[in-house]
Design an enzyme around this catalytic site. Structure first.
Site, PDB file in Angstrom:
ATOM      1  CE1 TYR A  64      -4.325  -0.970  -0.358  1.00  0.00           C
ATOM      2  CE2 TYR A  64      -3.500  -2.792   0.729  1.00  0.00           C
ATOM      3  CZ  TYR A  64      -4.558  -2.117  -0.191  1.00  0.00           C
ATOM      4  OH  TYR A  64      -5.671  -2.893  -0.621  1.00  0.00           O
ATOM      5  NE  ARG A  67      -2.568   0.014  -4.978  1.00  0.00           N
ATOM      6  CZ  ARG A  67      -3.729  -0.457  -4.687  1.00  0.00           C
ATOM      7  NH1 ARG A  67      -4.076  -1.448  -3.728  1.00  0.00           N
ATOM      8  NH2 ARG A  67      -4.744   0.132  -5.266  1.00  0.00           N
ATOM      9  CB  VAL A 101      -8.577   3.203  -3.491  1.00  0.00           C
ATOM     10  CG1 VAL A 101      -9.460   1.928  -3.627  1.00  0.00           C
ATOM     11  CG2 VAL A 101      -7.183   2.685  -3.959  1.00  0.00           C
ATOM     12  CG  HIS A 117     -13.339  -1.233  -4.560  1.00  0.00           C
ATOM     13  ND1 HIS A 117     -13.017  -1.421  -5.781  1.00  0.00           N
ATOM     14  CD2 HIS A 117     -14.626  -1.944  -4.241  1.00  0.00           C
ATOM     15  CE1 HIS A 117     -13.687  -2.390  -6.193  1.00  0.00           C
ATOM     16  NE2 HIS A 117     -14.861  -2.511  -5.469  1.00  0.00           N
ATOM     17  CB  CYS A 128     -10.315   1.030  19.213  1.00  0.00           C
ATOM     18  SG  CYS A 128      -9.569   2.497  18.516  1.00  0.00           S
ATOM     19  N   GLY A 185     -12.717   2.736 -18.475  1.00  0.00           N
ATOM     20  CA  GLY A 185     -11.506   2.021 -18.020  1.00  0.00           C
ATOM     21  C   GLY A 185     -11.607   0.944 -16.868  1.00  0.00           C
ATOM     22  CB  SER A 187     -11.246  -5.551 -16.884  1.00  0.00           C
ATOM     23  OG  SER A 187     -11.238  -5.595 -15.502  1.00  0.00           O
ATOM     24  CB  ALA A 229     -10.073   7.148 -20.439  1.00  0.00           C
TER      25      ALA A 229
HETATM   26  P1  NAD Z   1      -8.845  -3.537 -14.243  1.00  0.00           P
HETATM   27  O1  NAD Z   1      -7.427  -3.257 -13.984  1.00  0.00           O
HETATM   28  O2  NAD Z   1      -9.272  -4.989 -14.233  1.00  0.00           O
HETATM   29  O3  NAD Z   1      -8.949  -2.817 -15.693  1.00  0.00           O
HETATM   30  C1  NAD Z   1      -8.556  -1.962 -16.207  1.00  0.00           C
HETATM   31  C2  NAD Z   1      -9.139  -1.540 -17.559  1.00  0.00           C
HETATM   32  O4  NAD Z   1      -8.772  -0.332 -18.129  1.00  0.00           O
HETATM   33  C3  NAD Z   1      -8.681  -2.593 -18.362  1.00  0.00           C
HETATM   34  O5  NAD Z   1      -9.965  -3.256 -19.304  1.00  0.00           O
HETATM   35  C4  NAD Z   1      -7.702  -1.799 -19.360  1.00  0.00           C
HETATM   36  O6  NAD Z   1      -7.961  -2.237 -20.905  1.00  0.00           O
HETATM   37  C5  NAD Z   1      -8.424  -0.190 -19.408  1.00  0.00           C
HETATM   38  N1  NAD Z   1      -7.496   0.666 -19.464  1.00  0.00           N
HETATM   39  C6  NAD Z   1      -6.153   0.506 -19.465  1.00  0.00           C
HETATM   40  N2  NAD Z   1      -5.547   1.850 -19.798  1.00  0.00           N
HETATM   41  C7  NAD Z   1      -6.554   2.616 -20.083  1.00  0.00           C
HETATM   42  C8  NAD Z   1      -6.787   4.094 -20.567  1.00  0.00           C
HETATM   43  N3  NAD Z   1      -5.628   4.716 -20.811  1.00  0.00           N
HETATM   44  N4  NAD Z   1      -7.936   4.622 -21.089  1.00  0.00           N
HETATM   45  C9  NAD Z   1      -8.903   3.472 -20.808  1.00  0.00           C
HETATM   46  N5  NAD Z   1      -8.955   2.493 -20.547  1.00  0.00           N
HETATM   47  C10 NAD Z   1      -7.742   1.861 -20.139  1.00  0.00           C
HETATM   48  O7  NAD Z   1      -9.449  -2.432 -13.284  1.00  0.00           O
HETATM   49  P2  NAD Z   1     -10.673  -2.648 -12.705  1.00  0.00           P
HETATM   50  O8  NAD Z   1     -11.765  -3.260 -13.463  1.00  0.00           O
HETATM   51  O9  NAD Z   1     -11.007  -1.123 -12.373  1.00  0.00           O
HETATM   52  O10 NAD Z   1     -10.645  -3.319 -11.329  1.00  0.00           O
HETATM   53  C11 NAD Z   1      -9.620  -3.623 -10.616  1.00  0.00           C
HETATM   54  C12 NAD Z   1      -9.671  -3.265  -9.054  1.00  0.00           C
HETATM   55  O11 NAD Z   1      -8.478  -2.562  -8.997  1.00  0.00           O
HETATM   56  C13 NAD Z   1     -10.447  -2.128  -8.552  1.00  0.00           C
HETATM   57  O12 NAD Z   1     -11.531  -2.786  -7.740  1.00  0.00           O
HETATM   58  C14 NAD Z   1      -9.874  -1.054  -8.062  1.00  0.00           C
HETATM   59  O13 NAD Z   1     -10.343  -0.835  -6.748  1.00  0.00           O
HETATM   60  C15 NAD Z   1      -8.589  -1.549  -8.118  1.00  0.00           C
HETATM   61  N6  NAD Z   1      -7.593  -0.519  -8.639  1.00  0.00           N
HETATM   62  C16 NAD Z   1      -7.407   0.834  -8.448  1.00  0.00           C
HETATM   63  C17 NAD Z   1      -6.641   1.663  -8.753  1.00  0.00           C
HETATM   64  C18 NAD Z   1      -6.717   3.157  -8.576  1.00  0.00           C
HETATM   65  O14 NAD Z   1      -7.302   3.398  -7.523  1.00  0.00           O
HETATM   66  N7  NAD Z   1      -6.225   4.077  -9.509  1.00  0.00           N
HETATM   67  C19 NAD Z   1      -5.440   1.241  -9.431  1.00  0.00           C
HETATM   68  C20 NAD Z   1      -5.296  -0.132  -9.587  1.00  0.00           C
HETATM   69  C21 NAD Z   1      -6.137  -0.938  -9.159  1.00  0.00           C
HETATM   70 ZN    ZN Z   2      -7.440   1.610  18.141  1.00  0.00          ZN
END
Ligand code: NAD
Ligand code: ZN
Length: 240
Positions: A64, A67, A101, A117, A128, A185, A187, A229
């Site tokens: 984390y 990230r 997130v 999320h 707590c 964006g 999947s 996007a």
């Molecule tokens: P995913 O990683 O499963 O899918 C991402 C999708 O975005 C893919 O289909 C890919 O083709 C597409 N993509 C990649 N680059 C792109 C662009 N420039 N423009 C448009 N589309 C693009 O992500 P998900 O379906 O959102 O699920 C994954 C989980 O991961 C989520 O639950 C989320 O909480 C978490 N996550 C969050 C972050 C963040 O907060 N930025 C980053 C990674 C993962």
């Molecule tokens: Zn505590």
């Protein structure tokens, strides 16, 4: 195709937007399923679980914190900013439901945002219930962070695999009331967020997809716009 999407959005009185990791890709934040989504050979499924945290809280926090260090530097991109314009054009009759997130929709200036999320800067005590918003990257030796109230472990206040997503009823309600669902964006394989798309398709609503590659739902939507996007959304919103 982009004209068709613009026409649908223009006519809509109430717009639902569902976003996933792909919308933040152009802000430099890797997606989970992309090739740069792995951290030290761990997949997110191995780290984003209550079991993983119980077994090795330091390891989960290191991930984390890595990230966090990326998201700390990230800024909203043209796609996020276009959604702020769209919210203004629709006079607030627009809600964003995000799986992300990173908090970038709120940073960009959208007001109606649901974080399914949670938020990576939010932390809560496992014992707590203490909770805080803490936008920081930790020094390695301070991991895992401890609760200032009771000394137990703090955990990222985000939703892990196997945990219920937040505000789901509200999100269903928004999708049911909307004339159109625009999803960007994602999947479309992570549940229950994906079921919001399926609900729209099944109820005959307009559904617009913007994604870098085709998804398993591309053939069932009203318009599928394939590409980045941050390129497509500004063009689309400019046409409104
Ligand atoms: P995913 O990683 O499963 O899918 C991402 C999708 O975005 C893919 O289909 C890919 O083709 C597409 N993509 C990649 N680059 C792109 C662009 N420039 N423009 C448009 N589309 C693009 O992500 P998900 O379906 O959102 O699920 C994954 C989980 O991961 C989520 O639950 C989320 O909480 C978490 N996550 C969050 C972050 C963040 O907060 N930025 C980053 C990674 C993962
Ligand atoms: Zn505590």
């Amino acid at each position: 195709m982009i004209d068709k999407a613009a026409k649908i959005l223009k006519q809509a009185e109430f717009v639902a937007v569902l976003t996933g990791a792909g919308i933040s890709k152009d802000s430099g934040i890797p997606t989970f399923r992309g090739k740069d989504g792995l951290w030290r050979n761990f997949s997110p499924e191995e780290l984003a679980t209550p079991q993983a945290f119980q077994k090795n809280p330091k390891l989960v926090w290191e991930w984390y914190n890595w990230r966090r260090s990326i998201i700390y530097r990230a800024k909203p991109n043209a796609a996020h900013i276009s959604l702020v314009k769209l919210e203004e054009i629709k006079k607030g009759n627009l809600w964003i439901i995000t799986q992300n997130v990173d908090g970038l929709h709120i940073k960009a200036g959208n007001k109606n945002v649901i974080e399914l999320h949670g938020n990576i800067w939010s932390e809560r005590c496992i014992a707590c219930g203490f909770k805080r918003y803490n936008e920081c990257v930790y020094e390695y030796e301070n991991l895992p962070p401890k609760c200032p109230e009771c000394g137990n472990l703090l955990r990222p206040d985000v939703v892990w695999f196997g945990e219920p997503v937040r505000h789901l009823e509200e999100s269903y309600q928004i999708v049911r009331e909307a004339d159109v669902l625009l999803y960007i964006g994602t999947s479309a394989v992570v549940y229950p967020a994906a079921s919001l798309i399926e609900l729209s398709i099944a109820s005959g609503k307009y559904v617009i997809e913007i994604n870098y590659e085709k998804t398993h739902l591309s053939d069932y939507v009203s318009v599928s716009l394939i590409g980045r996007a941050a390129e497509i959304l500004p063009h689309l919103v400019q046409k409104l």
